[in-house]
Design a protein around this motif. Structure first.
Motif, PDB file in Angstrom:
ATOM      1  N   SER A   1      23.107  15.666  27.724  1.00 19.53           N
ATOM      2  CA  SER A   1      24.498  15.641  27.261  1.00 19.53           C
ATOM      3  C   SER A   1      25.065  14.231  27.262  1.00 19.53           C
ATOM      4  N   LEU A   2      24.681  13.414  28.263  1.00 23.48           N
ATOM      5  CA  LEU A   2      25.144  12.029  28.287  1.00 23.48           C
ATOM      6  C   LEU A   2      24.575  11.237  27.115  1.00 23.48           C
ATOM      7  N   LEU A   3      23.319  11.477  26.771  1.00 17.67           N
ATOM      8  CA  LEU A   3      22.714  10.791  25.629  1.00 17.67           C
ATOM      9  C   LEU A   3      23.454  11.133  24.334  1.00 17.67           C
ATOM     10  N   ILE A   4      23.701  12.408  24.097  1.00 21.70           N
ATOM     11  CA  ILE A   4      24.373  12.830  22.861  1.00 21.70           C
ATOM     12  C   ILE A   4      25.783  12.252  22.800  1.00 21.70           C
ATOM     13  N   THR A   5      26.525  12.364  23.909  1.00 23.94           N
ATOM     14  CA  THR A   5      27.884  11.815  23.954  1.00 23.94           C
ATOM     15  C   THR A   5      27.870  10.315  23.698  1.00 23.94           C
ATOM     16  N   SER A   6      26.897   9.625  24.293  1.00 24.93           N
ATOM     17  CA  SER A   6      26.793   8.177  24.146  1.00 24.93           C
ATOM     18  C   SER A   6      26.569   7.774  22.696  1.00 24.93           C
ATOM     19  N   PHE A   7      25.596   8.396  22.016  1.00 26.95           N
ATOM     20  CA  PHE A   7      25.294   8.013  20.643  1.00 26.95           C
ATOM     21  C   PHE A   7      26.433   8.382  19.687  1.00 26.95           C
ATOM     22  N   ILE A   8      27.127   9.484  19.951  1.00 22.60           N
ATOM     23  CA  ILE A   8      28.283   9.826  19.106  1.00 22.60           C
ATOM     24  C   ILE A   8      29.375   8.771  19.278  1.00 22.60           C
ATOM     25  N   GLY A   9      29.645   8.365  20.525  1.00 22.08           N
ATOM     26  CA  GLY A   9      30.639   7.313  20.767  1.00 22.08           C
ATOM     27  C   GLY A   9      30.247   6.002  20.111  1.00 22.08           C
ATOM     28  N   MET A  10      28.952   5.668  20.144  1.00 25.07           N
ATOM     29  CA  MET A  10      28.475   4.448  19.496  1.00 25.07           C
ATOM     30  C   MET A  10      28.630   4.534  17.982  1.00 25.07           C
ATOM     31  N   ALA A  11      28.386   5.714  17.402  1.00 21.43           N
ATOM     32  CA  ALA A  11      28.541   5.886  15.954  1.00 21.43           C
ATOM     33  C   ALA A  11      29.987   5.670  15.532  1.00 21.43           C
ATOM     34  N   VAL A  12      30.916   6.247  16.292  1.00 20.49           N
ATOM     35  CA  VAL A  12      32.348   6.071  15.984  1.00 20.49           C
ATOM     36  C   VAL A  12      32.738   4.598  16.098  1.00 20.49           C
ATOM     37  N   SER A  13      32.241   3.931  17.133  1.00 18.33           N
ATOM     38  CA  SER A  13      32.560   2.515  17.335  1.00 18.33           C
ATOM     39  C   SER A  13      32.013   1.658  16.199  1.00 18.33           C
TER      40      SER A  13
END
Length: 508
Positions: free
Chosen positions: A371-383
């Protein structure tokens, strides 16, 4: 020259580890309430091989805490990892002047990049040495290139000696990058393995910050760069000496059939009350002492191909998502916002990295790795999308500086929540014992190769396509990474390494 150090996250040690230990104690107290029901669920899930249904709170004895000093010694390797990557960036201008290469940017590039080439070779070598000689002996041997590399760099009178020194130091940190997370995962109690595994990333960033601080006297003393390289000798010597009192990995000893030595190591790590439980887990793994260590070609066999590809893909996504490119371009981004100080820019990015990794450490054994990996990559995509838009849309020009700073900080924060610390923690967990060292080394080799390629090609790609297009490409990679992780990565929190191995073997 750009700072390659932020590819791996970091933070202070105390709070996340204490938090993880406290969480383990709370879980232990709660087990008394649910023990019968959870044991039945565990037996059913273990029999079926369904990893996702294995309960996260199994019958555990309270951890003794003796493992923490040995993790601390191990993390000297992580400190050197970050320090050797970052130290050249502050020192480069001054050493180039002394070595008479101030006008030769190609040779300066070799001084910086040779470390990455050495690290690539070292990461593969570390896996082989760890399998044949053991984790402790490999750490001690690793101190040799680290000490010699730092000494040659500090005393270099010509660029050739400097490059040889940087190559040896890179070889040393490549070995460290493979065996530090491997050893920590193999000695850590299941209930706090996530928090302790994250400490590796925290100490990498501490090494980066120490390198930045070590460069502060350069403005008043141009010869100080030699002392910056000399400083790196001492942690390497301490690591070699400290490893003399650290226990060998019980899992490696069991794999070698050295059962009595494995039990002795367990007593030192966990206390004698946990020996029977850990030995039972190792024996239940089924393959521990009966199969020899895998060869390199075994990693590509049908039996292991899928899980090894997951490990390599995680590090490939980590680098192709643009972390080093963001750091390379961060100075220009912050200057566009009116922040002219490189130190202030580095401090803000570094603080975001530290803060995010502290949070990730506290959540690793609660929320889980996937879950941390998925949340991290989604946040990076938005950024990345935000950064791309602020460079591409003229209507945002009045706010571009503020948005660029916001996007950069949000990206680094998102990276440090998962994409930075999780892969090095997750890989030793999902790889079977007989392939663990080599598979971790192969995955980290992918990290170093992709890091080198991105560092080599980034500016050329930006000049051809524009920074907005490149950032949009990074955003696309982040989305693809989140989708890949959702479909291919299993959750491992709360499971012993042997339980994970059995479940994945059954699933295959």
């Amino acid at each position: 020259m750009p700072d390659r150090g932020f590819c791996c996250g970091g933070s202070p040690l105390g709070s996340p580890v204490d938090f993880g230990v406290e969480m383990a104690r709370v879980r232990t107290r709660m087990e008394g309430i649910f023990r019968s029901r959870e044991k039945a669920r565990y037996v059913r899930a273990q029999t079926s091989g369904d990893l996702e249904n294995v309960p996260t709170d199994k019958l555990q004895t309270k951890p003794s805490g003796h493992v923490l000093p040995y993790v601390g010694v191990t993390c000297l390797g992580a400190i050197l990892f970050g320090y050797h990557l970052a130290v050249v960036n502050g020192a480069l201008e001054y050493l180039a002047r002394d070595l008479e290469i101030a006008e030769d940017t190609v040779l300066q590039g070799w001084v910086v990049s040779t470390t990455l080439a050495g690290a690539t070779v070292g990461s593969f070598t570390g896996g082989t040495l760890a399998d044949k000689l053991g984790r402790i002996r490999t750490f001690q041997l690793d101190a040799i290139p680290l000490v010699i590399g730092a000494f040659l760099s500090a005393t270099a009178q010509d660029v050739r000696t400097m490059i040889i020194g940087r190559l040896l130091a890179g070889f040393g940190i490549g070995i460290s990058s493979a065996i530090v997370p491997l050893y920590i995962s193999e000695i850590s109690p299941t209930e706090i393995r996530g928090a302790l595994g994250s400490v590796n990333q925290l100490f990498i960033c501490i090494g980066i910050l120490v390198a930045l601080v070590a460069g502060l006297p350069l403005a008043g003393n141009p010869k100080w760069w030699r002392m910056m390289f000399t400083v790196a000798i001492f942690p390497a010597v301490l690591m070699a000496l400290g490893m003399a009192v650290c226990p060998e990995s019980p899992r490696w000893l069991f794999q070698q059939g050295k059962l009595s030595q494995a039990e002795t190591a367990m007593k030192k790590l966990y206390g004698k009350e946990k020996v029977a439980e850990v030995m039972h887990g190792l024996r239940a793994g089924g393959e521990g002492s009966t199969e020899p260590d895998a060869g390199w070609f075994d990693l590509f066999s049908k039996r292991y191909r899928k899980v090894v590809s997951v490990g390599a893909a995680l590090f490939l996504f980590q680098q192709l998502a643009g972390i080093n490119a963001v750091v390379y371009y961060s100075t220009a981004v912050f200057r566009s916002a009116g922040i002219s100080s490189d130190v202030a820019a580095s401090a803000l990015v570094g603080a975001s990295n530290v803060f995010g990794t502290v949070i990730a450490s506290s959540l690793m054994d609660k929320r889980g790795r996937k879950s941390l990996l998925i949340t991290s990559f989604i946040g990076m995509a938005v950024s990345m999308l935000l950064l791309s838009l602020c460079f591409a849309w003229k209507s945002l020009a009045p706010y571009s500086g503020t948005l660029a700073v916001l996007g950069t900080v949000l990206y680094v924060l998102s990276f440090s929540l998962g994409a930075g610390p999780v892969p090095a923690l997750l890989l030793p967990e999902i790889f079977a014992s007989r392939i663990r060292a080599k598979a971790v080394a192969l995955s980290l080799g992918m990290h170093w190769v992709s890091n080198f390629v991105i560092g080599l090609c980034f500016l050329s790609v930006v000049n051809r396509f524009g920074i907005a297009t490149v950032y949009l490409g990074f955003a696309t990679v982040c989305v693809l990474a989140a989708l890949y992780i959702a479909g291919n990565v299993v959750e491992t929190k709360g499971r012993s390494l042997e339980e994970i191995e059995r479940a994945l073997s059954t699933a295959d």
